[in-house]
Design a protein around this motif. Structure first.
Motif, short mmCIF file in Angstrom:
data_model
loop_
_atom_site.label_atom_id
_atom_site.label_comp_id
_atom_site.label_asym_id
_atom_site.label_seq_id
_atom_site.Cartn_x
_atom_site.Cartn_y
_atom_site.Cartn_z
N LEU A 182 0.81 -1.22 0.00
CA LEU A 182 0.00 0.00 0.00
C LEU A 182 0.84 1.27 0.00
CD1 LEU A 182 -2.64 -1.08 2.67
CD2 LEU A 182 -2.95 -1.05 0.19
N ALA A 183 1.96 1.25 0.73
CA ALA A 183 2.78 2.46 0.86
C ALA A 183 4.21 2.05 1.18
CB ALA A 183 2.23 3.36 1.97
N MET A 184 5.15 2.94 0.84
CA MET A 184 6.55 2.69 1.17
C MET A 184 7.26 4.02 1.31
SD MET A 184 9.33 0.18 -0.66
CE MET A 184 10.04 1.35 -1.80
N VAL A 185 8.30 4.04 2.15
CA VAL A 185 9.08 5.25 2.35
C VAL A 185 10.54 4.85 2.50
CG1 VAL A 185 8.85 5.26 4.87
CG2 VAL A 185 9.19 7.41 3.65
N ALA A 186 11.44 5.70 2.01
CA ALA A 186 12.87 5.48 2.15
C ALA A 186 13.37 6.26 3.35
CB ALA A 186 13.61 5.89 0.88
N ILE A 187 13.78 5.55 4.41
CA ILE A 187 14.41 6.19 5.56
C ILE A 187 15.81 6.67 5.15
CG2 ILE A 187 15.06 5.92 7.97
CD1 ILE A 187 12.05 5.63 7.39
N SER A 188 16.47 5.87 4.32
CA SER A 188 17.74 6.22 3.70
C SER A 188 17.78 5.53 2.35
CB SER A 188 18.92 5.77 4.58
OG SER A 188 19.00 4.35 4.60
N ASP A 189 18.90 5.62 1.66
CA ASP A 189 18.99 4.97 0.35
C ASP A 189 18.82 3.46 0.43
OD1 ASP A 189 19.37 7.39 -0.87
OD2 ASP A 189 21.54 7.20 -1.08
N THR A 190 19.19 2.88 1.56
CA THR A 190 19.14 1.43 1.69
C THR A 190 18.09 0.94 2.69
OG1 THR A 190 20.90 1.53 3.36
CG2 THR A 190 21.57 1.16 1.06
N HIS A 191 17.59 1.83 3.55
CA HIS A 191 16.63 1.44 4.58
C HIS A 191 15.22 1.86 4.14
CE1 HIS A 191 15.44 1.52 9.14
NE2 HIS A 191 14.76 0.61 8.44
N TRP A 192 14.40 0.87 3.83
CA TRP A 192 13.05 1.13 3.35
C TRP A 192 12.04 0.49 4.30
CZ3 TRP A 192 13.83 -0.89 -2.37
CH2 TRP A 192 14.86 -0.14 -2.98
N VAL A 193 10.90 1.18 4.49
CA VAL A 193 9.80 0.65 5.29
C VAL A 193 8.55 0.64 4.42
CG1 VAL A 193 8.33 1.00 7.32
CG2 VAL A 193 10.79 1.45 7.47
N ALA A 194 7.80 -0.45 4.47
CA ALA A 194 6.60 -0.58 3.64
C ALA A 194 5.43 -1.07 4.47
CB ALA A 194 6.85 -1.54 2.47
N SER A 195 4.23 -0.66 4.07
CA SER A 195 2.99 -1.13 4.66
C SER A 195 2.32 -2.08 3.68
CB SER A 195 2.06 0.04 4.97
OG SER A 195 0.79 -0.42 5.39
N ILE A 196 1.94 -3.26 4.18
CA ILE A 196 1.36 -4.26 3.29
C ILE A 196 0.08 -4.83 3.91
CG2 ILE A 196 3.64 -4.89 2.42
CD1 ILE A 196 3.27 -7.55 4.05
N LYS A 197 -0.73 -5.43 3.04
CA LYS A 197 -1.85 -6.26 3.48
C LYS A 197 -1.61 -7.67 2.97
CE LYS A 197 -6.12 -5.07 3.40
NZ LYS A 197 -7.47 -4.60 2.96
N GLN A 198 -1.88 -8.63 3.82
CA GLN A 198 -1.77 -10.04 3.45
C GLN A 198 -2.88 -10.81 4.17
OE1 GLN A 198 1.61 -12.31 4.91
NE2 GLN A 198 1.89 -13.26 2.89
N ASN A 199 -3.72 -11.47 3.39
CA ASN A 199 -4.87 -12.18 3.96
C ASN A 199 -5.72 -11.26 4.84
OD1 ASN A 199 -3.95 -14.61 2.75
ND2 ASN A 199 -2.58 -14.97 4.50
N GLU A 200 -5.95 -10.04 4.33
CA GLU A 200 -6.79 -9.04 4.98
C GLU A 200 -6.21 -8.50 6.28
OE1 GLU A 200 -9.31 -7.73 3.36
OE2 GLU A 200 -8.76 -9.12 1.75
N GLN A 201 -4.97 -8.82 6.59
CA GLN A 201 -4.30 -8.29 7.77
C GLN A 201 -3.21 -7.30 7.35
OE1 GLN A 201 -5.09 -9.10 11.11
NE2 GLN A 201 -6.86 -10.03 10.12
N GLY A 202 -3.02 -6.27 8.19
CA GLY A 202 -2.01 -5.27 7.88
C GLY A 202 -0.71 -5.53 8.62
N PHE A 203 0.43 -5.28 7.93
CA PHE A 203 1.74 -5.48 8.53
C PHE A 203 2.67 -4.35 8.08
CE2 PHE A 203 -0.11 -9.69 7.77
CZ PHE A 203 -0.05 -10.25 9.05
N LEU A 204 3.74 -4.16 8.85
CA LEU A 204 4.83 -3.30 8.43
C LEU A 204 6.06 -4.17 8.22
CD1 LEU A 204 4.42 -0.22 10.81
CD2 LEU A 204 3.89 -0.33 8.36
N ILE A 205 6.76 -3.93 7.12
CA ILE A 205 7.98 -4.67 6.81
C ILE A 205 9.08 -3.67 6.50
CG2 ILE A 205 6.75 -6.72 5.98
CD1 ILE A 205 7.31 -5.77 3.12
N GLU A 206 10.34 -4.11 6.58
CA GLU A 206 11.45 -3.22 6.27
C GLU A 206 12.57 -3.98 5.60
OE1 GLU A 206 13.27 -1.38 9.65
OE2 GLU A 206 13.61 -3.29 10.69
N SER A 207 13.36 -3.23 4.86
CA SER A 207 14.57 -3.75 4.24
C SER A 207 15.71 -2.80 4.58
CB SER A 207 14.41 -3.83 2.71
OG SER A 207 15.65 -4.15 2.10
#
Length: 360
Positions: A90-115
């Motif tokens: 649904l959404a993503m933001v770059a904290i830095s060039d390599t650190h990303w945070v994203a908001s996702i839905k999976q099986n109707e549940q919401g989660f936050l993931i990061e790389s």
């Protein structure tokens, strides 16, 4: 002596006449009729991701990224998926060039993931977004304030912030698990202490709110813009004018509105667009007087892709149509970037992938 005076007068008059004639001739010589402006010809190129709903397009480190209902993709010469395909991103933001945070839905549940390696690997992390009602809340937008090192997100009817990159959240405005269709747009103004966010309330009227992060003063603009975007309506995009930080542009169902005095008054920019959604207008990165937009006609599955362009800051508009048989051209997202001094536009469609537009 009299003859000399007469001769002098005649000579002066003749000289003045000749100078005047020469001056006039010189002016005429440098006046060149305006050449007719060469019309721009858009070139539409389909890049793939058919049967994907493209929620947002981003460019990080020069790489094109597509947030879709079937995962996050990176484009080189073709699309490569870099998350699980079951993720609706649904959404993503770059904290830095390599650190990303994203908001996702999976099986109707919401989660936050990061790389932390620019999308190579991803991890889900625990967080309290939604408070005690976390099962009913999903972060619909994400925005990061680099100066304050604070992450912002919107939910159903809440603006929240996090100072630890999304682990713990504090409500700034609204409340968790409220009624509404969701707040799907956010803008951190780069030169003012304001967060702008918008969406739709429980009675299908547009929401456009402005929160000062220093004084916590809240200004609500929904009623003012409702004059030009009558209910049912919703705000999907908020942006500021790069050449005028007092100008705010907001778009959604029914068209686009703008304010030249930072929300004191609102005016129509492109309105009377019955049942047509404008999700993501953009300014040209090479010429900020040029604005692009494209829309989606509510209820029409198959429709042409219509790119609209204004070269005079929104006063007049020119339409360019890309129409293919059985083409689902409803637009969900847009991105305008500079490439080798030229403007390139990427358009994310509701269910027909990504289209690239260049002008020749």
């Amino acid at each position: 002596m009299f003859k000399n005076v007469v001769s002098f007068i005649l000579f002066s008059t003749l000289a003045s006449f000749m100078i005047g004639c020469n001056s006039s001739s010189s002016n005429k010589a440098i006046i060149v009729p305006d050449k007719p402006e060469t019309p721009l010809t858009p070139k539409f190129t389909e890049l793939g991701l058919e049967r994907h709903k493209v929620e947002k397009l981003m460019q990080i480190n020069g790489q094109l990224l597509a947030l879709t209902d079937q995962g996050l993709y990176r484009y080189d010469t073709n699309w490569q998926i870099i998350t699980d395909k079951s993720f609706h991103v649904l959404a993503m933001v770059a904290i830095s060039d390599t650190h990303w945070v994203a908001s996702i839905k999976q099986n109707e549940q919401g989660f936050l993931i990061e790389s932390t390696d620019a999308g190579v690997t991803w991890q889900q992390f625990d967080n309290n977004f939604g408070g005690d009602f976390s099962s009913g809340e999903v972060a619909r937008t994400l925005a990061y304030d680099n100066e304050k090192q604070k992450l912002y997100a919107t939910g159903l009817y809440v603006l929240a912030s996090s100072s630890d990159v999304g682990r713990s959240w504090t409500v700034e405005e609204g409340q968790w698990s409220s009624l509404g269709t969701g707040l799907g747009s956010i803008l951190l103004h780069p030169e003012k202490q304001d967060v702008w966010y918008g969406g739709q309330n429980g009675i299908e009227s547009p929401i456009l709110d402005q929160l000062n992060t220093e004084t916590y003063e809240l200004t609500m603009h929904g009623q003012a813009i409702n004059e030009y975007l009558p209910s049912p309506s919703v705000i999907y995009q908020i942006l500021y004018d790069p050449k005028n930080n007092e100008r705010i542009v907001a778009s959604g169902e029914g068209g686009i509105v703008h304010s030249n005095d930072y929300g004191e008054t609102w005016l129509p920019l492109l309105t009377e667009q019955d049942y047509r959604f404008h999700f993501s207008p953009v300014f040209d990165p090479n010429d900020h007087n040029v604005i692009y937009t494209a829309g989606w006609d509510k209820g029409d599955n198959v429709q042409p892709l219509i790119l609209e362009m204004s070269k005079d800051d929104g006063q007049t508009w020119q339409s360019y149509t890309y129409e293919q048989q059985e083409f689902k051209g409803g637009v969900r997202s847009m991105l305008a970037v500079e490439n080798a001094g030229k403007t390139v536009i990427y358009i994310g469609l509701y269910n027909n992938g990504v289209v690239k537009v260049t002008f020749e």
